[in-house]
Design a protein around this motif. Structure first.
Motif, PDB file in Angstrom:
ATOM      1  N   ILE A 171       2.482  -4.482   3.768  1.00 28.99           N
ATOM      2  CA  ILE A 171       3.735  -3.785   3.445  1.00 28.99           C
ATOM      3  C   ILE A 171       3.394  -2.371   3.006  1.00 28.99           C
ATOM      4  CG2 ILE A 171       5.909  -3.917   2.205  1.00 28.99           C
ATOM      5  CD1 ILE A 171       5.261  -6.499   3.720  1.00 28.99           C
ATOM      6  N   ASP A 172       3.857  -1.384   3.767  1.00 30.54           N
ATOM      7  CA  ASP A 172       3.553   0.012   3.465  1.00 30.54           C
ATOM      8  C   ASP A 172       4.723   0.684   2.750  1.00 30.54           C
ATOM      9  OD1 ASP A 172       0.961  -0.009   4.754  1.00 30.54           O
ATOM     10  OD2 ASP A 172       2.062  -0.200   6.632  1.00 30.54           O
ATOM     11  N   VAL A 173       4.385   1.457   1.745  1.00 31.93           N
ATOM     12  CA  VAL A 173       5.362   2.040   0.828  1.00 31.93           C
ATOM     13  C   VAL A 173       5.211   3.561   0.806  1.00 31.93           C
ATOM     14  CG1 VAL A 173       6.152   2.097  -1.572  1.00 31.93           C
ATOM     15  CG2 VAL A 173       5.269  -0.042  -0.593  1.00 31.93           C
ATOM     16  N   SER A 174       6.329   4.272   0.780  1.00 27.61           N
ATOM     17  CA  SER A 174       6.280   5.733   0.712  1.00 27.61           C
ATOM     18  C   SER A 174       7.198   6.260  -0.385  1.00 27.61           C
ATOM     19  CB  SER A 174       6.702   6.349   2.055  1.00 27.61           C
ATOM     20  OG  SER A 174       6.844   7.758   1.909  1.00 27.61           O
TER      21      SER A 174
ATOM     22  N   LYS B 193      18.503  -1.391   0.277  1.00 27.96           N
ATOM     23  CA  LYS B 193      17.944  -2.281  -0.737  1.00 27.96           C
ATOM     24  C   LYS B 193      16.487  -1.951  -1.029  1.00 27.96           C
ATOM     25  CE  LYS B 193      17.687  -7.122  -2.102  1.00 27.96           C
ATOM     26  NZ  LYS B 193      17.973  -8.531  -1.737  1.00 27.96           N
ATOM     27  N   TYR B 194      15.732  -1.590   0.019  1.00 28.61           N
ATOM     28  CA  TYR B 194      14.311  -1.276  -0.152  1.00 28.61           C
ATOM     29  C   TYR B 194      14.020   0.123   0.408  1.00 28.61           C
ATOM     30  CZ  TYR B 194      14.380  -6.422  -0.148  1.00 28.61           C
ATOM     31  OH  TYR B 194      14.683  -7.747  -0.371  1.00 28.61           O
ATOM     32  N   PRO B 195      14.484   1.166  -0.246  1.00 25.80           N
ATOM     33  CA  PRO B 195      14.364   2.522   0.311  1.00 25.80           C
ATOM     34  C   PRO B 195      12.933   3.024   0.449  1.00 25.80           C
ATOM     35  CG  PRO B 195      15.151   2.586  -1.953  1.00 25.80           C
ATOM     36  CD  PRO B 195      15.213   1.161  -1.531  1.00 25.80           C
ATOM     37  N   HIS B 196      11.980   2.396  -0.248  1.00 27.55           N
ATOM     38  CA  HIS B 196      10.606   2.889  -0.192  1.00 27.55           C
ATOM     39  C   HIS B 196       9.697   2.048   0.693  1.00 27.55           C
ATOM     40  CE1 HIS B 196      12.116   4.581  -4.111  1.00 27.55           C
ATOM     41  NE2 HIS B 196      11.690   5.662  -3.492  1.00 27.55           N
ATOM     42  N   ILE B 197      10.207   0.967   1.254  1.00 27.18           N
ATOM     43  CA  ILE B 197       9.429   0.162   2.192  1.00 27.18           C
ATOM     44  C   ILE B 197       9.585   0.778   3.575  1.00 27.18           C
ATOM     45  CG2 ILE B 197       9.065  -2.113   3.211  1.00 27.18           C
ATOM     46  CD1 ILE B 197       8.517  -2.103   0.233  1.00 27.18           C
ATOM     47  N   VAL B 198       8.482   1.300   4.151  1.00 22.65           N
ATOM     48  CA  VAL B 198       8.600   2.051   5.404  1.00 22.65           C
ATOM     49  C   VAL B 198       7.939   1.365   6.603  1.00 22.65           C
ATOM     50  CG1 VAL B 198       8.831   4.271   4.228  1.00 22.65           C
ATOM     51  CG2 VAL B 198       6.543   3.437   4.854  1.00 22.65           C
ATOM     52  N   TYR B 199       7.146   0.324   6.361  1.00 25.45           N
ATOM     53  CA  TYR B 199       6.504  -0.354   7.490  1.00 25.45           C
ATOM     54  C   TYR B 199       6.049  -1.740   7.027  1.00 25.45           C
ATOM     55  CZ  TYR B 199       3.745  -0.871  11.792  1.00 25.45           C
ATOM     56  OH  TYR B 199       3.260  -1.300  13.010  1.00 25.45           O
ATOM     57  N   GLN B 200       6.200  -2.730   7.922  1.00 22.86           N
ATOM     58  CA  GLN B 200       5.753  -4.085   7.621  1.00 22.86           C
ATOM     59  C   GLN B 200       5.132  -4.704   8.859  1.00 22.86           C
ATOM     60  OE1 GLN B 200       8.585  -6.572   5.250  1.00 22.86           O
ATOM     61  NE2 GLN B 200      10.035  -4.906   5.593  1.00 22.86           N
ATOM     62  N   GLU B 201       4.085  -5.447   8.660  1.00 23.68           N
ATOM     63  CA  GLU B 201       3.519  -6.198   9.779  1.00 23.68           C
ATOM     64  C   GLU B 201       2.815  -7.448   9.274  1.00 23.68           C
ATOM     65  OE1 GLU B 201       0.295  -4.502  12.022  1.00 23.68           O
ATOM     66  OE2 GLU B 201      -0.370  -3.267  10.335  1.00 23.68           O
TER      67      GLU B 201
ATOM     68  N   SER C 152       0.817  -1.207   0.000  1.00 21.75           N
ATOM     69  CA  SER C 152       0.000   0.000   0.000  1.00 21.75           C
ATOM     70  C   SER C 152       0.852   1.258   0.000  1.00 21.75           C
ATOM     71  CB  SER C 152      -0.884   0.027   1.253  1.00 21.75           C
ATOM     72  OG  SER C 152      -1.588  -1.179   1.417  1.00 21.75           O
ATOM     73  N   ASN C 153       0.381   2.278  -0.686  1.00 22.55           N
ATOM     74  CA  ASN C 153       1.002   3.600  -0.605  1.00 22.55           C
ATOM     75  C   ASN C 153       0.470   4.332   0.625  1.00 22.55           C
ATOM     76  OD1 ASN C 153       2.749   3.994  -2.945  1.00 22.55           O
ATOM     77  ND2 ASN C 153       0.894   3.840  -4.183  1.00 22.55           N
ATOM     78  N   VAL C 154       1.376   4.862   1.448  1.00 17.38           N
ATOM     79  CA  VAL C 154       0.938   5.597   2.636  1.00 17.38           C
ATOM     80  C   VAL C 154       0.495   7.022   2.291  1.00 17.38           C
ATOM     81  CG1 VAL C 154       2.486   4.246   4.102  1.00 17.38           C
ATOM     82  CG2 VAL C 154       3.244   6.462   3.238  1.00 17.38           C
ATOM     83  N   GLY C 155       0.821   7.475   1.105  1.00 18.93           N
ATOM     84  CA  GLY C 155       0.436   8.824   0.695  1.00 18.93           C
ATOM     85  C   GLY C 155       0.724   9.052  -0.771  1.00 18.93           C
ATOM     86  N   TYR C 156       0.219  10.151  -1.301  1.00 14.05           N
ATOM     87  CA  TYR C 156       0.421  10.566  -2.695  1.00 14.05           C
ATOM     88  C   TYR C 156      -0.178   9.615  -3.718  1.00 14.05           C
ATOM     89  CZ  TYR C 156       3.472  14.280  -1.032  1.00 14.05           C
ATOM     90  OH  TYR C 156       3.954  15.394  -0.408  1.00 14.05           O
ATOM     91  N   ASP C 157      -0.932   8.605  -3.255  1.00 17.12           N
ATOM     92  CA  ASP C 157      -1.707   7.787  -4.176  1.00 17.12           C
ATOM     93  C   ASP C 157      -3.090   8.422  -4.221  1.00 17.12           C
ATOM     94  OD1 ASP C 157      -3.324   5.884  -5.439  1.00 17.12           O
ATOM     95  OD2 ASP C 157      -2.083   4.221  -4.723  1.00 17.12           O
ATOM     96  N   HIS C 158      -3.395   9.130  -5.297  1.00 16.26           N
ATOM     97  CA  HIS C 158      -4.631   9.903  -5.371  1.00 16.26           C
ATOM     98  C   HIS C 158      -5.818   9.071  -5.848  1.00 16.26           C
ATOM     99  CE1 HIS C 158      -2.298  13.446  -4.497  1.00 16.26           C
ATOM    100  NE2 HIS C 158      -1.482  13.149  -5.487  1.00 16.26           N
TER     101      HIS C 158
END
Length: 360
Positions: free
Chosen positions: A319-322, A272-280, A241-247
């Motif tokens: 998996i949250d992506v920013s 390696k994964y600069p845009h992965i900001v949260y996982q659970e 999922s995109n945490v933001g800027y996904d309109h």
């Protein structure tokens, strides 16, 4: 190009009859051992080429393991025909691929945007419960301890969605460009069919020919359509999922979370994964747990709560992506898929994350 096949750095691809694309290793020895079908499904108004980058990366990383097919049956305006119609088409497409590739034993889905919901419909159509030794079917069980069954006769392994509107697009900021303004959200629900036709009605949770909204029916087994039995049959389910800027698709609907469950996140420290900001890893929840959350929640839409409750009956990796620091952040909905790979591959680490965690 040779015999209608394109070769690109160890990866071959060939266009199928209806405009889809098979992607596989250029080595015949790899092709002969690849027994895992990866169905890649595009979003609304999309095409088979949307997943081209992802498909090629899968084959480069797992040349002797996977055979990738980029779906074509719901391209362009066909994606406006409704989740059910698209799901039926996708199911037929899967069966056609399996028929062409008799050596396949396993199946996984990687789907973007509305393609994730369409894939959930298709697997409900393709699901078959396992049989006992005397040929009788096991009783269906949507719990994770239940019998697993097959999808199109293959063992279901990964069900992965990327920025998919699992809770629909109605209210609660599920479509960010409406700014969370209630009047805008209500107006969109009334006129969405003018632009997105039947698919829009399904995503905005409108009643479907006198029946409850389709997405509501899809959190249960519905007659011969075993939506939840099919979903629970996969070894793992993952929501990126995109945490933001996904309109287009909001964070809550794509991550199957209530508003008060959206986590706090920090910038990634991973090279390696600069845009992965949260996982659970979210374990399966029973109905009683979800009902208690509903009582405590503030003004949460009842229908959306039913969708969260239903889908939470199976476990999910979330998996949250920013792309907040990206120059292409305003295109996050397509960047997360690396749709415009010819111009940039900024979301390539997300695709690599999918591959690195892929069960075989």
């Amino acid at each position: 190009m040779e015999n209608g096949k394109l070769h690109n750095g160890g990866v071959s691809s060939s266009e199928t009859f209806n405009g889809g694309e098979d992607v596989y290793s250029s080595k015949q020895s790899d092709v002969s051992t690849a027994d895992h079908l990866v169905m890649m499904v595009h979003g609304i108004l999309g095409s088979a080429s949307d997943w081209k980058f992802g498909a090629e990366q899968f084959v480069r990383n797992l040349p002797d393991k996977v055979f990738v097919h980029c779906s074509e049956r719901n391209m362009a305006k066909l994606s406006l025909d409704g989740v059910d119609v698209m799901g039926e088409r996708l199911a037929e497409e899967v069966l056609d691929v399996v028929k062409r590739r008799p050596g396949l034993k396993k199946i996984s889905f990687v789907a973007h945007s509305v393609g994730g919901v369409v894939a959930r419909y298709a697997i409900g159509k393709l699901y078959r419960p396992p049989r006992t030794e005397n040929g009788q079917k096991f009783s269906d069980d949507t719990s994770e301890e239940g019998s697993k069954g097959t999808i199109a006769g293959l063992a279901p392994i990964n069900f992965i969605t990327v920025a998919s509107p699992h809770l629909g697009s109605r209210g609660n900021k599920q479509v960010p460009f409406l700014f969370g303004v209630t009047a805008f959200e209500k107006a969109a629900g009334l006129c969405v069919h003018w632009i997105f036709k039947k698919t829009g009605r399904h995503l905005f949770l409108n009643e479907d020919e006198g029946k409850p909204p389709l997405l509501r029916r899809m959190v249960e087994d519905d007659g011969e359509l075993r939506f939840m039995s099919a979903l629970s049959s996969f070894k793992r389910r993952v929501a990126y999922s995109n945490v933001g800027y996904d309109h287009i698709v909001g964070w809550g609907t794509s991550s199957i979370r209530r508003n008060n469950e959206l986590p706090k996140w920090e910038d990634s420290l991973s090279k390696k994964y600069p845009h992965i900001v949260y996982q659970e890893h979210c374990k399966a929840c029973d109905g009683e747990q979800s009902e208690s959350v509903l009582k405590e929640g503030d003004q949460f839409d009842k229908l959306e709560e039913e969708l969260v409750t239903g889908l939470s009956r199976v476990s999910w990796e979330k998996i949250d992506v920013s792309f907040h620091s990206s120059r292409n952040r305003f295109a996050a909905h397509s960047v997360i898929q690396v749709k415009d790979h010819y111009m940039h591959a900024e979301g390539a680490d997300v695709v690599q994350h999918i591959i690195d965690n892929f069960l075989l």
